[in-house]
Design a protein around this motif. Structure first.
Motif, PDB file in Angstrom:
ATOM      1  N   LYS A  53       0.772  -1.311   0.165  1.00  0.00           N
ATOM      2  CA  LYS A  53       0.105  -0.042  -0.086  1.00  0.00           C
ATOM      3  C   LYS A  53       0.998   1.257  -0.067  1.00  0.00           C
ATOM      4  O   LYS A  53       0.553   2.346  -0.639  1.00  0.00           O
ATOM      5  CB  LYS A  53      -1.063  -0.078   1.147  1.00  0.00           C
ATOM      6  CG  LYS A  53      -2.087  -0.924   1.017  1.00  0.00           C
ATOM      7  CD  LYS A  53      -3.174  -0.829   2.245  1.00  0.00           C
ATOM      8  CE  LYS A  53      -4.155  -1.996   2.064  1.00  0.00           C
ATOM      9  NZ  LYS A  53      -5.274  -1.812   2.918  1.00  0.00           N
ATOM     10  N   SER A  54       2.202   1.029   0.551  1.00  0.00           N
ATOM     11  CA  SER A  54       3.041   2.360   0.700  1.00  0.00           C
ATOM     12  C   SER A  54       3.544   2.598  -0.756  1.00  0.00           C
ATOM     13  O   SER A  54       3.886   3.621  -1.081  1.00  0.00           O
ATOM     14  CB  SER A  54       4.187   2.252   1.487  1.00  0.00           C
ATOM     15  OG  SER A  54       5.092   1.183   1.129  1.00  0.00           O
ATOM     16  N   LEU A  55       3.322   1.707  -1.683  1.00  0.00           N
ATOM     17  CA  LEU A  55       3.675   2.088  -3.196  1.00  0.00           C
ATOM     18  C   LEU A  55       2.512   2.141  -3.848  1.00  0.00           C
ATOM     19  O   LEU A  55       2.783   2.178  -5.162  1.00  0.00           O
ATOM     20  CB  LEU A  55       4.656   0.613  -3.394  1.00  0.00           C
ATOM     21  CG  LEU A  55       5.684   0.362  -2.666  1.00  0.00           C
ATOM     22  CD1 LEU A  55       6.423  -0.858  -3.596  1.00  0.00           C
ATOM     23  CD2 LEU A  55       6.969   1.535  -2.901  1.00  0.00           C
ATOM     24  N   GLY A  56       1.545   2.394  -3.459  1.00  0.00           N
ATOM     25  CA  GLY A  56       0.217   2.588  -4.245  1.00  0.00           C
ATOM     26  C   GLY A  56      -0.645   1.527  -4.416  1.00  0.00           C
ATOM     27  O   GLY A  56      -1.799   1.536  -5.270  1.00  0.00           O
ATOM     28  N   TYR A  57      -0.276   0.118  -4.106  1.00  0.00           N
ATOM     29  CA  TYR A  57      -1.095  -1.068  -4.420  1.00  0.00           C
ATOM     30  C   TYR A  57      -2.051  -1.228  -3.431  1.00  0.00           C
ATOM     31  O   TYR A  57      -1.991  -1.710  -2.334  1.00  0.00           O
ATOM     32  CB  TYR A  57      -0.390  -2.277  -4.573  1.00  0.00           C
ATOM     33  CG  TYR A  57       0.858  -2.165  -5.570  1.00  0.00           C
ATOM     34  CD1 TYR A  57       0.559  -2.360  -7.060  1.00  0.00           C
ATOM     35  CD2 TYR A  57       2.244  -1.723  -5.574  1.00  0.00           C
ATOM     36  CE1 TYR A  57       1.478  -2.222  -8.111  1.00  0.00           C
ATOM     37  CE2 TYR A  57       3.250  -1.331  -6.655  1.00  0.00           C
ATOM     38  CZ  TYR A  57       2.553  -2.050  -7.965  1.00  0.00           C
ATOM     39  OH  TYR A  57       3.536  -1.546  -8.929  1.00  0.00           O
ATOM     40  N   GLN A  58      -3.324  -0.771  -3.843  1.00  0.00           N
ATOM     41  CA  GLN A  58      -4.234  -0.784  -2.777  1.00  0.00           C
ATOM     42  C   GLN A  58      -5.086  -2.009  -2.775  1.00  0.00           C
ATOM     43  O   GLN A  58      -5.811  -2.189  -1.885  1.00  0.00           O
ATOM     44  CB  GLN A  58      -5.374   0.442  -3.374  1.00  0.00           C
ATOM     45  CG  GLN A  58      -4.684   1.849  -3.315  1.00  0.00           C
ATOM     46  CD  GLN A  58      -4.152   2.121  -1.783  1.00  0.00           C
ATOM     47  OE1 GLN A  58      -4.963   1.951  -0.772  1.00  0.00           O
ATOM     48  NE2 GLN A  58      -3.086   2.408  -1.879  1.00  0.00           N
ATOM     49  N   LEU A  59      -5.190  -3.008  -3.753  1.00  0.00           N
ATOM     50  CA  LEU A  59      -5.681  -4.162  -3.841  1.00  0.00           C
ATOM     51  C   LEU A  59      -4.949  -5.359  -4.018  1.00  0.00           C
ATOM     52  O   LEU A  59      -3.836  -5.527  -4.645  1.00  0.00           O
ATOM     53  CB  LEU A  59      -6.739  -4.271  -5.083  1.00  0.00           C
ATOM     54  CG  LEU A  59      -7.742  -3.277  -5.036  1.00  0.00           C
ATOM     55  CD1 LEU A  59      -8.581  -3.058  -6.175  1.00  0.00           C
ATOM     56  CD2 LEU A  59      -8.716  -3.363  -3.913  1.00  0.00           C
ATOM     57  N   GLN A  60      -5.209  -6.546  -3.201  1.00  0.00           N
ATOM     58  CA  GLN A  60      -4.449  -7.771  -3.327  1.00  0.00           C
ATOM     59  C   GLN A  60      -5.334  -8.764  -3.901  1.00  0.00           C
ATOM     60  O   GLN A  60      -6.703  -8.696  -3.378  1.00  0.00           O
ATOM     61  CB  GLN A  60      -3.833  -8.397  -2.549  1.00  0.00           C
ATOM     62  CG  GLN A  60      -2.747  -7.534  -1.841  1.00  0.00           C
ATOM     63  CD  GLN A  60      -2.143  -8.080  -0.566  1.00  0.00           C
ATOM     64  OE1 GLN A  60      -1.484  -9.188  -0.598  1.00  0.00           O
ATOM     65  NE2 GLN A  60      -2.319  -7.624   0.675  1.00  0.00           N
TER      66      GLN A  60
ATOM     67  N   ARG B 205      -0.663 -14.615  -6.478  1.00  0.00           N
ATOM     68  CA  ARG B 205      -1.313 -13.449  -5.871  1.00  0.00           C
ATOM     69  C   ARG B 205      -0.789 -12.287  -6.577  1.00  0.00           C
ATOM     70  O   ARG B 205       0.416 -12.183  -7.159  1.00  0.00           O
ATOM     71  CB  ARG B 205      -0.360 -13.330  -4.697  1.00  0.00           C
ATOM     72  CG  ARG B 205      -0.776 -12.091  -3.592  1.00  0.00           C
ATOM     73  CD  ARG B 205      -0.257 -11.914  -2.217  1.00  0.00           C
ATOM     74  NE  ARG B 205      -0.581 -13.341  -1.316  1.00  0.00           N
ATOM     75  CZ  ARG B 205      -1.436 -13.212  -0.409  1.00  0.00           C
ATOM     76  NH1 ARG B 205      -1.974 -12.118  -0.085  1.00  0.00           N
ATOM     77  NH2 ARG B 205      -1.788 -14.157   0.372  1.00  0.00           N
ATOM     78  N   LEU B 206      -1.514 -11.343  -6.767  1.00  0.00           N
ATOM     79  CA  LEU B 206      -1.544 -10.155  -7.706  1.00  0.00           C
ATOM     80  C   LEU B 206      -1.646  -8.891  -6.734  1.00  0.00           C
ATOM     81  O   LEU B 206      -2.532  -8.926  -6.036  1.00  0.00           O
ATOM     82  CB  LEU B 206      -2.520 -10.456  -8.763  1.00  0.00           C
ATOM     83  CG  LEU B 206      -2.501  -9.265  -9.834  1.00  0.00           C
ATOM     84  CD1 LEU B 206      -1.388  -9.427 -10.766  1.00  0.00           C
ATOM     85  CD2 LEU B 206      -3.677  -9.430 -10.812  1.00  0.00           C
ATOM     86  N   GLN B 207      -0.945  -8.006  -6.909  1.00  0.00           N
ATOM     87  CA  GLN B 207      -0.932  -6.846  -6.319  1.00  0.00           C
ATOM     88  C   GLN B 207      -1.279  -5.628  -7.369  1.00  0.00           C
ATOM     89  O   GLN B 207      -0.645  -5.545  -8.238  1.00  0.00           O
ATOM     90  CB  GLN B 207       0.508  -6.425  -5.659  1.00  0.00           C
ATOM     91  CG  GLN B 207       1.111  -7.227  -4.803  1.00  0.00           C
ATOM     92  CD  GLN B 207       0.301  -7.162  -3.383  1.00  0.00           C
ATOM     93  OE1 GLN B 207       0.042  -6.184  -3.032  1.00  0.00           O
ATOM     94  NE2 GLN B 207       0.644  -8.312  -2.627  1.00  0.00           N
ATOM     95  N   VAL B 208      -2.259  -4.874  -7.170  1.00  0.00           N
ATOM     96  CA  VAL B 208      -2.825  -3.983  -8.209  1.00  0.00           C
ATOM     97  C   VAL B 208      -3.173  -2.562  -7.708  1.00  0.00           C
ATOM     98  O   VAL B 208      -3.531  -2.509  -6.244  1.00  0.00           O
ATOM     99  CB  VAL B 208      -3.855  -4.396  -9.047  1.00  0.00           C
ATOM    100  CG1 VAL B 208      -3.559  -5.313  -9.939  1.00  0.00           C
ATOM    101  CG2 VAL B 208      -5.108  -4.764  -8.234  1.00  0.00           C
ATOM    102  N   ARG B 209      -3.306  -1.432  -8.405  1.00  0.00           N
ATOM    103  CA  ARG B 209      -3.548  -0.132  -7.862  1.00  0.00           C
ATOM    104  C   ARG B 209      -4.863   0.175  -7.819  1.00  0.00           C
ATOM    105  O   ARG B 209      -5.487   1.025  -7.179  1.00  0.00           O
ATOM    106  CB  ARG B 209      -2.570   0.826  -8.675  1.00  0.00           C
ATOM    107  CG  ARG B 209      -1.339   0.773  -8.414  1.00  0.00           C
ATOM    108  CD  ARG B 209      -0.459   2.140  -8.974  1.00  0.00           C
ATOM    109  NE  ARG B 209       1.016   2.062  -8.076  1.00  0.00           N
ATOM    110  CZ  ARG B 209       2.128   1.581  -8.762  1.00  0.00           C
ATOM    111  NH1 ARG B 209       1.950   1.001  -9.887  1.00  0.00           N
ATOM    112  NH2 ARG B 209       3.286   1.901  -7.897  1.00  0.00           N
ATOM    113  N   SER B 210      -5.677  -0.444  -8.869  1.00  0.00           N
ATOM    114  CA  SER B 210      -7.125  -0.478  -9.047  1.00  0.00           C
ATOM    115  C   SER B 210      -7.959  -1.602  -9.696  1.00  0.00           C
ATOM    116  O   SER B 210      -7.061  -2.512 -10.154  1.00  0.00           O
ATOM    117  CB  SER B 210      -7.180   0.835  -9.918  1.00  0.00           C
ATOM    118  OG  SER B 210      -6.696   0.818 -11.381  1.00  0.00           O
TER     119      SER B 210
ATOM    120  N   THR C  54     -10.803 -14.999  -9.809  1.00  0.00           N
ATOM    121  CA  THR C  54     -10.136 -13.985  -9.196  1.00  0.00           C
ATOM    122  C   THR C  54     -10.949 -13.726  -7.467  1.00  0.00           C
ATOM    123  O   THR C  54     -12.167 -13.581  -7.786  1.00  0.00           O
ATOM    124  CB  THR C  54     -10.066 -12.572  -9.805  1.00  0.00           C
ATOM    125  OG1 THR C  54      -9.343 -13.047 -10.958  1.00  0.00           O
ATOM    126  CG2 THR C  54      -9.279 -11.566  -8.897  1.00  0.00           C
ATOM    127  N   ALA C  55     -10.336 -13.726  -6.641  1.00  0.00           N
ATOM    128  CA  ALA C  55     -10.855 -13.331  -5.299  1.00  0.00           C
ATOM    129  C   ALA C  55     -10.203 -12.107  -4.810  1.00  0.00           C
ATOM    130  O   ALA C  55      -8.804 -12.242  -4.765  1.00  0.00           O
ATOM    131  CB  ALA C  55     -10.703 -14.410  -4.533  1.00  0.00           C
TER     132      ALA C  55
END
Length: 145
Positions: free
Chosen positions: A58-65, A105-110, A129-130
């Motif tokens: 989240k500190s890098l802008g990735y709000q969703l996992q 596992r995927l890290q995304v900003r939106s 996807t969950a």
């Protein structure tokens, strides 16, 4: 097998991998040179494979996992694996048995970014996807004894 001192050292390093040899010596009751020798042996045996850094996405802008189950279409297994490796937002991936071949596992900003990344796989695989709401257990070691 690990003795009590090895277990104490590993537990201390799991809590903070930057602990000094002096701090580890205090925890284990050994001298700093003895701790260094123990760690070297644990590394040589493959028990300790890396000392890592943990960053909050989240500190890098990735709000969703998200956890993505990926089922390649017939004959597309290797291509799908190549695509997963090429998408940096996939931060973990396991090749598994069962109906799906990969769980990642995927890290995304939106949500839009999630859709774009999954669309890259659509020609070669089916995905399920969950979105992760909370992680009550962070990565941890199994019992050492």
């Amino acid at each position: 097998m690990l003795d009590a001192i090895d277990q104490a050292l590993i537990s201390a390093l799991m809590q903070d991998s930057r602990r000094s040899l002096k701090a580890l010596a205090q925890i284990s009751g050994l001298s700093a040179p003895s701790v260094a020798e123990r760690l070297k042996k644990l590394e040589e045996r493959g028990v300790i494979t890396a000392y890592t850094l943990e960053i909050d996405p989240k500190s890098l802008g990735y709000q969703l996992q998200a956890i993505v189950r990926i089922r390649p279409l017939p004959g597309r297994l290797q291509e799908v694996e190549r695509q997963i490796l090429a998408i940096a937002e996939f931060t973990e991936c396991d090749k598994v048995t069962g109906d799906d071949c990969f769980i990642a596992r995927l890290q995304v900003r939106s949500m839009e970014q999630l859709d774009r990344l999954l669309d890259r796989l659509n020609h070669d695989a089916e995905t399920n996807t969950a979105i992760i709401k909370k992680s009550p257990i962070k990565r941890r070691l199994p019992p050492m004894n």
